[in-house]
Design an enzyme around this catalytic site. Structure first.
Site, PDB file in Angstrom:
ATOM      1  N   GLY A 121     -66.600  38.429  11.603  1.00  0.00           N
ATOM      2  CA  GLY A 121     -65.783  38.623  12.812  1.00  0.00           C
ATOM      3  C   GLY A 121     -66.614  39.165  13.967  1.00  0.00           C
ATOM      4  CB  CYS A 238     -60.915  49.084   9.312  1.00  0.00           C
ATOM      5  SG  CYS A 238     -61.385  48.711   7.629  1.00  0.00           S
TER       6      CYS A 238
HETATM    7  N1  SAM Z   1     -68.405  43.307  10.232  1.00  0.00           N
HETATM    8  C1  SAM Z   1     -67.628  42.476   9.343  1.00  0.00           C
HETATM    9  C2  SAM Z   1     -66.697  41.622  10.158  1.00  0.00           C
HETATM   10  O1  SAM Z   1     -66.385  41.991  11.298  1.00  0.00           O
HETATM   11  O2  SAM Z   1     -66.305  40.535   9.687  1.00  0.00           O
HETATM   12  C3  SAM Z   1     -66.903  43.316   8.323  1.00  0.00           C
HETATM   13  C4  SAM Z   1     -67.835  44.227   7.546  1.00  0.00           C
HETATM   14  S1  SAM Z   1     -67.064  45.127   6.265  1.00  0.00           S
HETATM   15  C5  SAM Z   1     -66.180  46.320   7.086  1.00  0.00           C
HETATM   16  C6  SAM Z   1     -68.415  46.001   5.609  1.00  0.00           C
HETATM   17  C7  SAM Z   1     -69.452  45.178   4.881  1.00  0.00           C
HETATM   18  O3  SAM Z   1     -70.458  46.066   4.384  1.00  0.00           O
HETATM   19  C8  SAM Z   1     -68.913  44.404   3.690  1.00  0.00           C
HETATM   20  O4  SAM Z   1     -69.143  43.039   3.860  1.00  0.00           O
HETATM   21  C9  SAM Z   1     -69.714  44.954   2.494  1.00  0.00           C
HETATM   22  O5  SAM Z   1     -70.067  43.954   1.571  1.00  0.00           O
HETATM   23  C10 SAM Z   1     -70.938  45.534   3.156  1.00  0.00           C
HETATM   24  N2  SAM Z   1     -71.588  46.610   2.350  1.00  0.00           N
HETATM   25  C11 SAM Z   1     -71.141  47.188   1.224  1.00  0.00           C
HETATM   26  N3  SAM Z   1     -72.040  48.099   0.784  1.00  0.00           N
HETATM   27  C12 SAM Z   1     -73.059  48.113   1.643  1.00  0.00           C
HETATM   28  C13 SAM Z   1     -74.285  48.815   1.728  1.00  0.00           C
HETATM   29  N4  SAM Z   1     -74.613  49.748   0.821  1.00  0.00           N
HETATM   30  N5  SAM Z   1     -75.108  48.541   2.748  1.00  0.00           N
HETATM   31  C14 SAM Z   1     -74.765  47.613   3.669  1.00  0.00           C
HETATM   32  N6  SAM Z   1     -73.619  46.921   3.654  1.00  0.00           N
HETATM   33  C15 SAM Z   1     -72.778  47.157   2.649  1.00  0.00           C
END
Ligand code: SAM
Length: 469
Positions: A121, A238
């Protein structure tokens, strides 16, 4: 869902945070239905154009106050199922999630990182604002999610995006002080997802909040290592608790005196028509001189990369020449999206790595990293011949070439194309055609077809084909 299904400790947390009256009003927002949003892809649709009007009417769009390209849609209109979605004319996104990139305000020509990017997104919103100029590295740690991210980038026709699949530490070791702007939409406890996704509520606990805050803290150190002096960092979640939001930011300000807080914003479900978000915008001191070591490393690295770039791969040059010739012959009159990047050949696949003023890249920049998308995939170079990639169709403007076969949304032919079927075309058609969907009198690419003897062979990738409803 309803207020009564919320975890007791979450209710207590929110009452203690907001006070009795506002806390109750916040909790009552869980009795109302969730909001639905989409962002129009202004790289494809000009604001105020007939296509823009067509989409607004079709999905009964109402503006989101904090994002010019953002709208609420009527859920009965199901825009995610429409062929205009397959054409990348918009991205389905929760309205409050649109606010973070608005605050970060990336510009064309910059070098930008989206550190936790899937499903895309914020990346597609950043790419839209960069208007195809500069470099956006979009990273996602989880392999399956990185694949979805790459598909969404492709669908939205974002050419200047490299998708990596790495842990933040792997990137910060490679790209110190490299980025003008960094988006960190951190993995969080998802309190703002409860109305949308009951699983988020099932996974929530006070312990998970603490675990998320610890992880966010780790990722933030890596983000800061990669920020140029004077660069901007947007941090968003979020979720509502203070630990993952304001308290994380104040800890960061204490630990990094060179970081300045420019703005902190909240979107609340009981005050706004949205699910909820926290966003902080920070800037690194332009005069930050404490990073001499990092600077030296960065200088050495860019010197080495520049040297690599001085010796472009011979086979990549041959493949690029074949692509250029193909564009001239088959897509005459079309703007060439090559844009002066660096041609890269992985096996038979030809990519163009976007050019960045401050972060010159080559194959070596990503050696040992997983890169699901090394920039724009132009096509396959096989036995001296060029065959266009799906990603190339999605960045081209179907209005600029006679090699476009345009179908009406809702027509049987269009459903057949999206299903993967062969189509009938006039006998005099020969060679590659962009198959496009009509919207407001304009044509928007869906993929490729290859015509001969009155038939158009379907080249829509198998993974994107849809059942006929
Ligand atoms: N920015 C995205 C969007 O707008 O579509 C949504 C991101 S979501 C809130 C957070 C993301 O961080 C997930 O896709 C997750 O897989 C990833 N994530 C999980 N653990 C993480 C880590 N240790 N380091 C970096 N990213 C991580």
């Amino acid at each position: 869902m309803s207020t009564t299904s919320l975890p007791e400790s979450f209710r207590a947390q929110m009452i203690s945070m907001l006070g009795e009256a506002e806390g109750r009003s916040f909790l009552n927002s869980y009795d109302s239905s969730r909001t639905y949003g989409l962002r129009i892809n202004t790289r494809k649709i000009k604001p105020g154009s007939p296509a823009d009007n067509c989409i607004r009417q079709l999905f009964r769009l109402q503006p989101v106050p904090w994002c010019d390209s953002g709208y609420y849609y009527d859920k009965e209109t199901r825009p995610g199922k429409h062929p205009y979605h397959a054409a990348g004319l918009y991205y389905i996104q929760e309205p409050s999630a649109m606010s973070a990139v608005e605050l970060l305000a990336p510009e064309p020509g910059e070098t930008v990182l989206d550190l936790a990017a899937a499903p895309g997104g914020k990346t597609t919103q950043i790419a839209m604002k960069m208007m195809g100029e500069g470099l956006l590295i979009s990273n996602e740690i989880h392999p399956q999610r990185a694949k979805i991210l790459a598909e969404n980038v492709e669908r939205c026709g974002a050419g200047n995006v490299v998708v990596t699949q790495a842990a933040p530490g792997e990137l910060s070791a490679r790209f110190p002080l490299a980025f003008d702007r960094i988006m960190l939409d951190a993995p969080c406890s998802g309190e703002g997802m409860f109305r949308k996704d009951p699983d988020a509520m099932a996974e929530w606990s006070p312990e998970s909040v603490e675990m998320c805050a610890a992880r966010q803290w780790d990722i933030l150190h890596d983000a800061i290592k990669m920020l140029k002096p004077g660069g901007y960092l947007a941090y968003s979640t979020c979720t509502f608790n203070r630990l993952e939001n304001e308290e994380t930011i104040s800890r960061l300000l204490e630990c990094y005196p060179s970081m300045k807080l420019l703005a902190e914003k909240r979107i609340w479900p009981h005050l706004h028509k949205a699910e909820g978000h926290f966003i902080a915008l920070l800037q690194r001191d332009p005069e930050d001189g404490n990073q001499r070591e990092e600077k030296q490393r960065s200088h050495k690295q860019s010197h080495k990369l520049r040297k690599d770039n001085e010796q472009p791969d011979k086979s990549a040059k041959l493949a690029l020449a074949a692509y250029m010739k193909w564009m001239q012959n088959d897509m005459a009159g079309m703007d060439n999206p090559f844009g002066g990047g660096i041609p890269l050949l992985f096996g038979e696949s030809l990519y163009v790595l976007p050019a960045s003023k401050s972060l010159p890249l080559s194959t070596y920049s990503f050696a040992g990293l997983k890169v699901p998308r090394a920039g724009l995939h132009l096509g396959e170079y096989k036995k001296g011949r060029f065959q266009p990639a799906h990603a190339l169709a999605m960045v081209l403007s179907a209005n600029d070439t006679s090699r476009t076969w345009t179908l009406k949304a809702g027509s049987d032919e269009l459903s057949a194309y999206l299903h993967g079927d062969t189509l009938k075309v006039p006998e005099n058609y020969h060679g590659w055609y962009i198959v496009a969907v009509e919207c407001g009198g304009e044509s928007f690419p869906l993929g490729w077809g290859k015509a001969s003897n009155g038939q158009l062979k379907n080249h829509l990738p198998k993974g994107l084909r849809q059942p006929i409803f």
